[in-house]
Design a protein around this motif. Structure first.
Motif, PDB file in Angstrom:
ATOM      1  N   LYS A   1       0.838  -1.197   0.000  1.00 60.13           N
ATOM      2  CA  LYS A   1       0.000   0.000   0.000  1.00 60.13           C
ATOM      3  C   LYS A   1       0.877   1.253   0.000  1.00 60.13           C
ATOM      4  O   LYS A   1       0.619   2.201  -0.741  1.00 60.13           O
ATOM      5  CB  LYS A   1      -0.922  -0.007   1.221  1.00 60.13           C
TER       6      LYS A   1
ATOM      7  N   ALA B   1       4.232   5.457  -5.487  1.00 57.13           N
ATOM      8  CA  ALA B   1       4.197   5.460  -6.951  1.00 57.13           C
ATOM      9  C   ALA B   1       3.146   6.452  -7.451  1.00 57.13           C
ATOM     10  O   ALA B   1       3.376   7.182  -8.428  1.00 57.13           O
ATOM     11  CB  ALA B   1       3.910   4.061  -7.478  1.00 57.13           C
ATOM     12  N   SER B   2       2.007   6.494  -6.778  1.00 57.93           N
ATOM     13  CA  SER B   2       0.939   7.417  -7.160  1.00 57.93           C
ATOM     14  C   SER B   2       1.399   8.867  -6.964  1.00 57.93           C
ATOM     15  O   SER B   2       1.169   9.725  -7.833  1.00 57.93           O
ATOM     16  CB  SER B   2      -0.303   7.134  -6.316  1.00 57.93           C
ATOM     17  N   ASP B   3       2.062   9.134  -5.846  1.00 53.90           N
ATOM     18  CA  ASP B   3       2.574  10.482  -5.588  1.00 53.90           C
ATOM     19  C   ASP B   3       3.600  10.872  -6.646  1.00 53.90           C
ATOM     20  O   ASP B   3       3.577  11.987  -7.175  1.00 53.90           O
ATOM     21  CB  ASP B   3       3.219  10.563  -4.202  1.00 53.90           C
TER      22      ASP B   3
ATOM     23  N   ALA C   1       3.844   9.659  -9.670  1.00 53.77           N
ATOM     24  CA  ALA C   1       3.146   9.838 -10.949  1.00 53.77           C
ATOM     25  C   ALA C   1       2.497  11.222 -11.010  1.00 53.77           C
ATOM     26  O   ALA C   1       2.550  11.894 -12.052  1.00 53.77           O
ATOM     27  CB  ALA C   1       2.102   8.742 -11.142  1.00 53.77           C
ATOM     28  N   ARG C   2       1.899  11.666  -9.904  1.00 50.60           N
ATOM     29  CA  ARG C   2       1.287  13.003  -9.865  1.00 50.60           C
ATOM     30  C   ARG C   2       2.353  14.087 -10.069  1.00 50.60           C
ATOM     31  O   ARG C   2       2.145  15.047 -10.814  1.00 50.60           O
ATOM     32  CB  ARG C   2       0.553  13.232  -8.543  1.00 50.60           C
TER      33      ARG C   2
ATOM     34  N   GLN D   1       2.474   1.627  -3.379  1.00 46.37           N
ATOM     35  CA  GLN D   1       1.491   2.138  -4.345  1.00 46.37           C
ATOM     36  C   GLN D   1       1.260   3.631  -4.137  1.00 46.37           C
ATOM     37  O   GLN D   1       1.169   4.398  -5.095  1.00 46.37           O
ATOM     38  CB  GLN D   1       0.163   1.389  -4.214  1.00 46.37           C
ATOM     39  N   GLN D   2       1.183   4.040  -2.860  1.00 44.63           N
ATOM     40  CA  GLN D   2       0.974   5.464  -2.557  1.00 44.63           C
ATOM     41  C   GLN D   2       2.157   6.282  -3.059  1.00 44.63           C
ATOM     42  O   GLN D   2       1.985   7.340  -3.656  1.00 44.63           O
ATOM     43  CB  GLN D   2       0.779   5.664  -1.047  1.00 44.63           C
TER      44      GLN D   2
ATOM     45  N   SER E   1       3.449  14.063 -13.659  1.00 48.98           N
ATOM     46  CA  SER E   1       2.394  14.628 -14.492  1.00 48.98           C
ATOM     47  C   SER E   1       2.404  16.153 -14.392  1.00 48.98           C
ATOM     48  O   SER E   1       2.286  16.855 -15.401  1.00 48.98           O
ATOM     49  CB  SER E   1       1.039  14.066 -14.044  1.00 48.98           C
TER      50      SER E   1
END
Length: 109
Positions: A65, A71-73, A75-76, A68-69, A79
């Motif tokens: 988890k 990786a998500s951060d 990615a943001r 994933q968090q 971006s």
């Protein structure tokens, strides 16, 4: 006297048999309790192993988890950086076009 001795002997024999039966019952009960104690110990040991395994799985899931968090951060952030660079590129293109237009006007003169 002999009848009395025989009667006493029977009484002692009956008491001895009753005592043996009580001891045998006690031993059966003791054996049964020991077996139940072993079973409970084994069950407790297995429950502890299951608990440890579940805790390992939970820790692994929490690690996933967090990954994933992260990786998500990331990615943001990427971006946002891409969008920022895209805007900069558009400004540079506009500036290039203006400079090009100015050069073309000067060449026409």
């Amino acid at each position: 006297e002999r009848a009395e001795a025989v009667s006493h002997l029977r009484k002692v024999t009956e008491e001895l048999e009753a005592k043996r039966a009580a001891e045998a019952e006690h031993m059966r009960f003791k054996t049964e309790m020991e077996e139940q104690a072993k079973w409970l110990e084994e069950r407790h040991k297995n429950a502890l192993k299951e608990r440890e395994e579940l805790e390992r799985q939970l820790e692994s899931m929490q690690d996933l988890k967090h990954a994933q968090q992260n990786a998500s951060d990331e990615a943001r952030q990427l971006s946002s950086e891409l969008a920022r660079r895209g805007r900069e590129l558009e400004k540079l293109e506009e500036e290039k076009n203006r400079v090009q237009a100015v050069k073309e006007q000067e060449l026409r003169r």
